[in-house]
Scaffold this motif. Structure first.
Motif, PDB file in Angstrom:
ATOM      1  N   THR A 153     -11.211 -23.768   3.169  1.00 25.39           N
ATOM      2  CA  THR A 153     -10.501 -24.042   1.963  1.00 25.39           C
ATOM      3  C   THR A 153      -9.472 -23.385   1.685  1.00 25.39           C
ATOM      4  O   THR A 153      -8.822 -22.310   2.120  1.00 25.39           O
ATOM      5  CB  THR A 153     -11.287 -23.846   0.746  1.00 25.39           C
ATOM      6  OG1 THR A 153     -11.548 -22.410   0.443  1.00 25.39           O
ATOM      7  CG2 THR A 153     -12.723 -24.519   0.724  1.00 25.39           C
ATOM      8  N   ALA A 154      -8.421 -23.822   0.652  1.00 25.66           N
ATOM      9  CA  ALA A 154      -6.885 -23.519   0.394  1.00 25.66           C
ATOM     10  C   ALA A 154      -7.180 -21.902   0.015  1.00 25.66           C
ATOM     11  O   ALA A 154      -6.563 -20.918   0.336  1.00 25.66           O
ATOM     12  CB  ALA A 154      -6.403 -24.112  -0.605  1.00 25.66           C
ATOM     13  N   ASP A 155      -8.538 -21.525  -0.746  1.00 23.47           N
ATOM     14  CA  ASP A 155      -8.447 -20.073  -1.108  1.00 23.47           C
ATOM     15  C   ASP A 155      -8.775 -19.306  -0.020  1.00 23.47           C
ATOM     16  O   ASP A 155      -8.413 -18.115  -0.054  1.00 23.47           O
ATOM     17  CB  ASP A 155      -9.552 -20.067  -2.225  1.00 23.47           C
ATOM     18  CG  ASP A 155      -9.074 -20.816  -3.500  1.00 23.47           C
ATOM     19  OD1 ASP A 155      -7.985 -20.897  -3.881  1.00 23.47           O
ATOM     20  OD2 ASP A 155     -10.002 -21.184  -4.410  1.00 23.47           O
ATOM     21  N   GLU A 156      -9.617 -19.883   0.886  1.00 16.79           N
ATOM     22  CA  GLU A 156     -10.128 -19.006   1.876  1.00 16.79           C
ATOM     23  C   GLU A 156      -8.913 -18.589   2.873  1.00 16.79           C
ATOM     24  O   GLU A 156      -8.822 -17.777   3.578  1.00 16.79           O
ATOM     25  CB  GLU A 156     -11.382 -19.619   2.671  1.00 16.79           C
ATOM     26  CG  GLU A 156     -12.405 -19.835   2.083  1.00 16.79           C
ATOM     27  CD  GLU A 156     -13.613 -20.744   2.673  1.00 16.79           C
ATOM     28  OE1 GLU A 156     -14.825 -20.356   2.518  1.00 16.79           O
ATOM     29  OE2 GLU A 156     -13.044 -21.499   3.244  1.00 16.79           O
ATOM     30  N   ARG A 157      -8.143 -19.795   3.218  1.00 13.71           N
ATOM     31  CA  ARG A 157      -6.977 -19.585   3.864  1.00 13.71           C
ATOM     32  C   ARG A 157      -6.049 -18.405   3.345  1.00 13.71           C
ATOM     33  O   ARG A 157      -5.437 -17.613   3.917  1.00 13.71           O
ATOM     34  CB  ARG A 157      -6.005 -20.782   4.071  1.00 13.71           C
ATOM     35  CG  ARG A 157      -7.006 -21.748   5.126  1.00 13.71           C
ATOM     36  CD  ARG A 157      -6.031 -22.952   5.116  1.00 13.71           C
ATOM     37  NE  ARG A 157      -6.774 -23.826   5.900  1.00 13.71           N
ATOM     38  CZ  ARG A 157      -6.580 -25.310   6.120  1.00 13.71           C
ATOM     39  NH1 ARG A 157      -5.245 -25.722   5.456  1.00 13.71           N
ATOM     40  NH2 ARG A 157      -7.399 -25.894   6.916  1.00 13.71           N
ATOM     41  N   GLN A 158      -5.773 -18.537   2.036  1.00 15.46           N
ATOM     42  CA  GLN A 158      -5.111 -17.425   1.123  1.00 15.46           C
ATOM     43  C   GLN A 158      -5.516 -16.026   1.273  1.00 15.46           C
ATOM     44  O   GLN A 158      -4.660 -15.208   1.227  1.00 15.46           O
ATOM     45  CB  GLN A 158      -4.884 -17.847  -0.251  1.00 15.46           C
ATOM     46  CG  GLN A 158      -3.963 -17.164  -0.999  1.00 15.46           C
ATOM     47  CD  GLN A 158      -2.649 -17.524  -0.525  1.00 15.46           C
ATOM     48  OE1 GLN A 158      -2.075 -18.372  -0.131  1.00 15.46           O
ATOM     49  NE2 GLN A 158      -1.567 -16.331  -0.586  1.00 15.46           N
ATOM     50  N   GLN A 159      -6.685 -16.010   1.072  1.00 11.00           N
ATOM     51  CA  GLN A 159      -7.604 -14.646   1.476  1.00 11.00           C
ATOM     52  C   GLN A 159      -7.180 -14.015   2.724  1.00 11.00           C
ATOM     53  O   GLN A 159      -7.008 -12.841   2.880  1.00 11.00           O
ATOM     54  CB  GLN A 159      -8.934 -14.920   1.342  1.00 11.00           C
ATOM     55  CG  GLN A 159      -9.150 -15.240  -0.258  1.00 11.00           C
ATOM     56  CD  GLN A 159     -10.546 -15.144  -0.381  1.00 11.00           C
ATOM     57  OE1 GLN A 159     -11.594 -15.159   0.409  1.00 11.00           O
ATOM     58  NE2 GLN A 159     -11.173 -15.767  -1.995  1.00 11.00           N
TER      59      GLN A 159
END
Length: 564
Positions: A153-159
């Motif tokens: 997900t976008a959040d996982e990539r950001q993390q």
């Protein structure tokens, strides 16, 4: 398809009318990892000829140096020098693009693909990828990426980006690109779920490649920010307005990937002011391979040709242009050799029967190839070709004939003769053409000229005496000395100055006498016939050489021939 580039394309909208077709643009894009190779030279040759075949066609050069560890500055210089020597000068020779100077452009393109969902960052470690490949091979599967990071997900990539543990690579989202971008003309099944990609190849026809058999989500940008070949090559083809991708057949498996990547770049990048063709009209021509004549193995820069040295299966083919040049071959000979391995000899609109009637010369010249080339299997050979050194020598022999020798070739022969001792002045073009006529079938390289400098200077007396002694040692002539053999040869040549048949003391000249006569005129035991040499030199020059040689005869022998 093969002729579409020459058609006038008419608009069906507005007031109608016709417009000129987009000019043909082709490119030669070598990696400067080694010296210019005959396989690369053949690819450049076909691209050059196809561009020159069309009005306003352009032949571009590009150096693809994204494999920084293997690229060498001297290799780039060698490529440019070799193309210039062969007469294949690119239209952009004064401003050749180098991919390492364009890294920001590739990074920007990759970022645009990520923003559009057509690519994604992958954080997988090399250790995980190696374990994945081992597992797939153990299960009998084709090794490939499993798409783990595509599902983040976008959040996982950001993390993961914030953690900064590992710089990601950028992968191409193949299925998303195929489902979203492929027109029906380049895919099968439904437009929402294509199963194959079609590639238009002018030599091989329309080809279909199943998506399932292609590399899964290939890397476009490495973790160090350098592009892989696929991204940089397709991006630069688009920027240059390339209309035809003509390259070796080893790149055929990459063609569907490049078709899809071209569509993806077209969807995220601004329109090119040069209006490159849309992906549906991008045409390919994958050329057959050039093989080692001995074992049929693919010729390569890494394998090399050994400079023409011999191996257990016969002489090796020199595979570098620099090698061929060092061996004394003219560029016309190398072009002839490569064209002969590429072109069927058939011209546009000509049947095989007409070809046999109109083919006046076996030589294949660059201008002839440029005027005849078409990207069809009728024009270009469709099978891999073995490069035979005998064919190269035949091409060399053709290049040094008075009918085919170029102005540059004549000058090259003159320059070679200038290195020989005893030649006064510089031979004229007419004299050199006579020389080539006399030596027809004997000159394949410039170095072959060295042993025939006798056409322009008298031989050394010592060389003549050594040759006479060698003749006697190889013959069965009893009670014959070098002196007596020299006298007989002088009598033979003297008689030819006034009659077509020998007269005097040699009633029936034998082959030994003719060989000795050749030695007196040339200092060589082999070469053109005595009569050919005599005709070339003329009776006055032959007489001068006999007078000169006479001074080296023993006094008794010289006295015996005082009236000769």
């Amino acid at each position: 398809i093969g002729h579409i580039s020459r058609l006038r394309l008419c608009s069906s909208s507005g007031g109608g009318g016709c417009r000129e077709p987009q000019p043909v643009v082709v490119r030669f894009a070598p990696s400067p990892t080694g010296r210019m190779h005959v396989g690369g030279a053949r690819t450049a040759l076909v691209n050059f000829a196809f561009a020159k075949r069309h009005s306003n066609g352009r032949f571009l050069l590009r150096l693809e140096d994204t494999d920084a560890k293997r690229c060498k500055p001297e290799a780039a210089s060698d490529i440019l020098e070799s193309l210039d020597w062969l007469g294949l000068r690119p239209d952009n020779a004064d401003s050749v693009p180098v991919q390492s100077n364009r890294l920001d452009k590739y990074r920007d393109a990759a970022a645009r693909l990520v923003d559009s969902g057509l690519a994604y960052p992958c954080f997988c470690s090399e250790h995980r990828l190696e374990l994945l490949r081992r597992h797939q091979r153990a299960a009998g599967q084709t090794p490939g990426y499993d798409g783990k990071c595509r599902l983040l997900t976008a959040d996982e990539r950001q993390q993961l980006m914030a953690a900064g543990e590992r710089s990601p690579v950028i992968r191409f989202n193949m299925r998303a690109a195929a489902a979203r971008l492929l027109p029906s003309s380049l895919s099968s099944s439904s437009s929402t779920s294509p199963s194959t990609i079609r590639v238009r190849d002018l030599l091989l026809g329309d080809l279909s490649f199943p998506l399932t058999g292609m590399e899964a989500d290939p890397v476009l940008l490495k973790s160090d920010g350098w592009p892989v070949y696929h991204l940089a090559s397709v991006f630069d083809d688009r920027c240059s307005g390339v209309t035809h991708v003509i390259r070796g057949r080893e790149w055929l498996p990459s063609a569907p990937k490049h078709v899809l990547l071209r569509a993806a770049l077209d969807s995220v990048l601004p329109s090119n002011t040069d209006a490159p063709p849309p992906p549906s009209s991008l045409l390919f021509a994958h050329l057959p391979l050039l093989l080692d004549w001995r074992d049929g193995a693919k010729l390569s820069k890494r394998k090399g040709g050994g400079g023409g040295s011999s191996g257990k299966d016969g002489p090796a083919v020199a595979t570098e242009i620099r090698e061929l040049r060092a061996l004394g071959y003219l560029p016309e000979a190398v072009i002839d050799w490569l064209v002969s391995a590429t072109w069927t000899g058939r011209r546009i609109g000509e049947s095989s029967a007409e070809q046999e009637l109109t083919q006046q010369s076996p030589a294949k010249t660059l201008s002839e190839f440029c005027s005849a080339i078409e990207l069809t299997e009728q024009c270009l050979a469709s099978r891999d070709a073995r490069l035979d050194p005998a064919a190269l020598r035949s091409a060399g022999l053709r290049s040094l004939t008075p009918e085919l020798a170029s102005t540059a070739a004549i000058q090259a022969v003159r320059d070679r003769l200038a290195l020989a001792d005893g030649i006064e002045g510089s031979p004229s073009d007419a004299e050199l053409h006579r020389c080539l006529a006399t030596l027809r079938g004997r000159l394949a390289t410039l170095f072959d000229v060295d042993s025939h400098s006798y056409l322009f200077r008298a031989p050394d007396d010592s060389a003549v005496w050594q040759g006479l002694a060698q003749l006697l040692s190889e013959s069965a002539a009893a009670h014959c000395t070098a002196d007596s053999l020299a006298l007989s040869a002088m009598d033979l040549l003297s008689s030819m100055t006034s009659s077509s048949l020998p007269t005097g003391s040699v009633k029936k000249p034998s082959p030994l006498h003719f060989k000795a006569a050749r030695l007196l005129m040339t200092g060589q035991s082999e070469g053109p016939s005595v009569r050919e040499i005599f005709h070339h030199l003329g009776s006055d020059e032959v007489h001068k050489r006999l007078i000169k040689f006479k001074q080296s005869l023993p006094l008794t022998s010289s006295s015996a021939t005082a009236d000769s």
